[in-house]
Design an enzyme around this catalytic site. Structure first.
Site, PDB file in Angstrom:
ATOM      1  N   LYS A 161       0.938  -1.110  -0.103  1.00 61.01           N
ATOM      2  CA  LYS A 161      -0.240   0.027   0.164  1.00 61.01           C
ATOM      3  C   LYS A 161       0.753   1.044  -0.227  1.00 61.01           C
ATOM      4  O   LYS A 161       2.123   1.084   0.381  1.00 61.01           O
ATOM      5  CB  LYS A 161      -0.963   0.074   1.151  1.00 61.01           C
ATOM      6  CG  LYS A 161      -1.951  -0.996   1.424  1.00 61.01           C
ATOM      7  CD  LYS A 161      -2.993  -0.787   2.620  1.00 61.01           C
ATOM      8  CE  LYS A 161      -3.758  -1.919   2.850  1.00 61.01           C
ATOM      9  NZ  LYS A 161      -5.026  -2.116   1.736  1.00 61.01           N
ATOM     10  N   ARG A 187      -9.381 -12.467   2.669  1.00 59.65           N
ATOM     11  CA  ARG A 187     -10.147 -13.590   2.117  1.00 59.65           C
ATOM     12  C   ARG A 187      -9.163 -14.941   2.601  1.00 59.65           C
ATOM     13  O   ARG A 187      -9.720 -15.970   2.624  1.00 59.65           O
ATOM     14  CB  ARG A 187     -10.451 -13.334   0.689  1.00 59.65           C
ATOM     15  CG  ARG A 187      -9.379 -13.135  -0.021  1.00 59.65           C
ATOM     16  CD  ARG A 187      -9.709 -12.602  -1.560  1.00 59.65           C
ATOM     17  NE  ARG A 187      -9.969 -10.983  -1.195  1.00 59.65           N
ATOM     18  CZ  ARG A 187     -10.596 -10.003  -2.061  1.00 59.65           C
ATOM     19  NH1 ARG A 187     -10.764 -10.609  -3.225  1.00 59.65           N
ATOM     20  NH2 ARG A 187     -10.469  -8.893  -1.885  1.00 59.65           N
TER      21      ARG A 187
END
Ligand code: BES
Ligand code: MN
Ligand code: ZN
Length: 497
Positions: free
Chosen positions: A273, A347
């Site tokens: 990020k 996930r």
């Protein structure tokens, strides 16, 4: 420590630091305003009862009230005033209340007998939640705004006093559980790696009499938890899984299964990020914190239900040992996934936990996760998304969320989007296309629940508040602890009937 009490004393007589009274729009005085002789003060201050208006009247000997001071709060039109508005208005007033040390309020009397129990609980919740602060790293008392020692909720002698006392006790437990979840979210990742989350969970479990098993890396490897391990590979802080078993119902009753995303810190991994994207990423274990808070609350409330929770905790970091885009991992149960973006890590850890929970034959599975920026694009910062294979469970969760004032909106698990996570090399891949990211993430999770009815709550927005809101300061919100507890209480009630 705050003491919560229900009382049927007259508002004029109650011995407290601050007495909070509502005033409706149009100058309509709420309960307690006339009795304390404050009607004129409100009019003299040219107030109209609009939402957010406040007036503090300090008490002197001979005044119409025994409290140290009175706070009149405008709450808007009477017709729009409900339990959620009540909770929020008192949450917003809690900061003022803290300066006085003790507080009493007549707010529930504004809603009438039918909603008495709910209103009493919401009043205590609002004050308790609004008074929350995170001061662990504050070394001076400079901006210390006091502490709420005593909260008195005033009600009618005609109400069921026992129900009202229970409501206040429930609020006490919920505020405590939410505060703990907030503390966990607010604690910097540097001080709360996966092993520390596990330690905190274990201490809570011991205190509340919940069975707790902490899975370490070796055990996770033996169990085939490739997602939790893959995400954690790049960090010097190894992953853990927290397994909690709460038994509030008979041994043969199938449990409800819960899981929550516990990414201690989400740097994105090698799909790194940017700096601003990482600023709040200590909050990426907000799902895990909400499940821990929920377990603590249901144990203390002795909810008659069985619950099993498996909470995956990893830290997502880039390094020479980190998983790489293109890597394929094998999840619990054997399914493989291609990791095309290491920043879609939630996930991957949840997949293992969901597969493990599905093996336990639960009635249903609910997961909470700060999963996608896409859900924030869809619903904004304040509303959580619900997506899953059971409209029934989703409906129950949404009804619970309406009662607790933690907004959740359902999004569709749209069948055509399943193919967006087809992989050329593995069973599935961990990213879809540009659009519909909250749904493709859910399709990934859906692969691991089998036939078990399942609902995923994407709380990327509401788990953390950038600027604070009526029910608390900036930082972790503890969302959706109160909704999950209510959902479980409703389920336990349904079982009894
Ligand atoms: N933890 C983030 C999601 C998130 C973003 C939560 C902002 C709260 C605030 C998650 O792990 C993530 O990075 N998701 C990516 C997925 C993408 C790479 C498919 C996202 O939403 O951008
Ligand atoms: Mn990420
Ligand atoms: Zn994340």
């Amino acid at each position: 420590m705050t003491t919560y009490t229900f009382s049927t004393e007259s508002p004029a007589d109650v011995d407290t630091g601050l007495l909070i009274l509502p005033v409706f729009e149009g100058g309509d005085p709420g309960p307690g305003v006339r009795e304390t002789g404050l009607r004129d003060a409100f009019a003299a201050a040219k107030l109209t009862g609009k939402k957010g208006e406040t007036l503090v009247v300090t008490g002197r000997d001979g005044d119409g009230f025994a409290a140290g001071a009175a706070l009149l709060v405008g709450v808007g039109p009477k017709a729009e005033f409900d339990v959620t508005a009540l909770r929020r208005a008192l949450g917003a007033a809690a900061g003022t209340a803290k300066r006085f040390g003790s507080v009493a309020t007549t707010f529930p009397l504004a809603l009438g007998a039918r909603q008495a129990t709910e209103a009493v609980q919401a009043a205590a919740e609002g004050l308790g939640l609004g008074a929350y602060r995170f001061r662990r790293y504050k070394t001076t008392s400079k901006d210390d705004d006091g502490s709420l020692e005593a909260v008195t909720i005033l009600g009618s002698a005609k109400w069921d006093a026992r129900a009202a006392r229970d409501a206040v006790a429930r609020a006490d437990v919920l505020v405590d559980a939410v505060a703990w979840a907030r503390d966990l979210v607010n604690t910097p990742a540097g001080d709360l790696p996966p092993a520390e989350i596990a330690k905190a969970a274990k201490a809570m479990a011991k205190e509340e009499g919940i069975t707790c098993k902490i899975w370490n890396e070796t055990q996770l490897a033996q169990g085939g938890f490739g997602g939790i391990l893959g995400v954690g590979k790049g960090s010097v802080n190894p992953p853990r899984m927290v397994e909690l078993t709460y038994r509030g119902a008979g041994a043969r009753t199938a449990p409800i299964a819960l899981t929550g995303k516990g990414i201690a810190f989400d740097s994105g991994g090698l799909s790194l990020k940017d700096a601003s994207g990482m600023e709040t990423m200590k909050m990426d274990m907000g799902g895990a914190a909400s499940i821990l808070g929920t377990m603590k609350a249901i144990a203390r409330l002795k909810v008659k239900i069985n619950v099993i929770a498996a909470i995956p905790c990893s830290e997502n970091m880039p390094s020479g040992s980190a998983q790489k885009p293109g890597d394929v991992i094998r999840h619990r149960g054997g399914k493989t996934s291609e990791v095309l973006n290491t920043d879609a890590e939630g996930r991957l850890v949840l997949a293992d936990a969901l597969a493990y929970l599905a093996e336990q034959d639960p009635v249903c599975i609910v997961d909470t996760a700060t999963l996608t920026g896409a859900c924030m694009v869809a619903l904004g910062t304040d509303v959580g998304g619900a997506i899953g294979t059971s409209d029934e469970v989703a409906g129950e969760l949404i009804r619970a969320s309406e009662a607790t004032g933690e907004p959740i909106w359902q999004l569709p698990l749209f069948a055509d989007y399943r193919k967006l996570i087809d992989s050329k090399v593995a069973d599935i891949k961990n990213i879809g296309k540009r659009y519909g990211g909250a749904i493709t993430a859910s399709w990934f999770l859906a692969e691991f629940v089998g036939d078990t009815p399942w609902v995923h709550l994407d709380i990327a927005g509401p788990a953390y508040s950038e600027h604070g809101n009526d029910l608390g300061p900036a930082g972790g919100t503890g969302m959706p602890v109160r909704t999950l507890v209510r959902f479980l209480q409703d389920r336990a009630g349904a079982r009894k009937r």
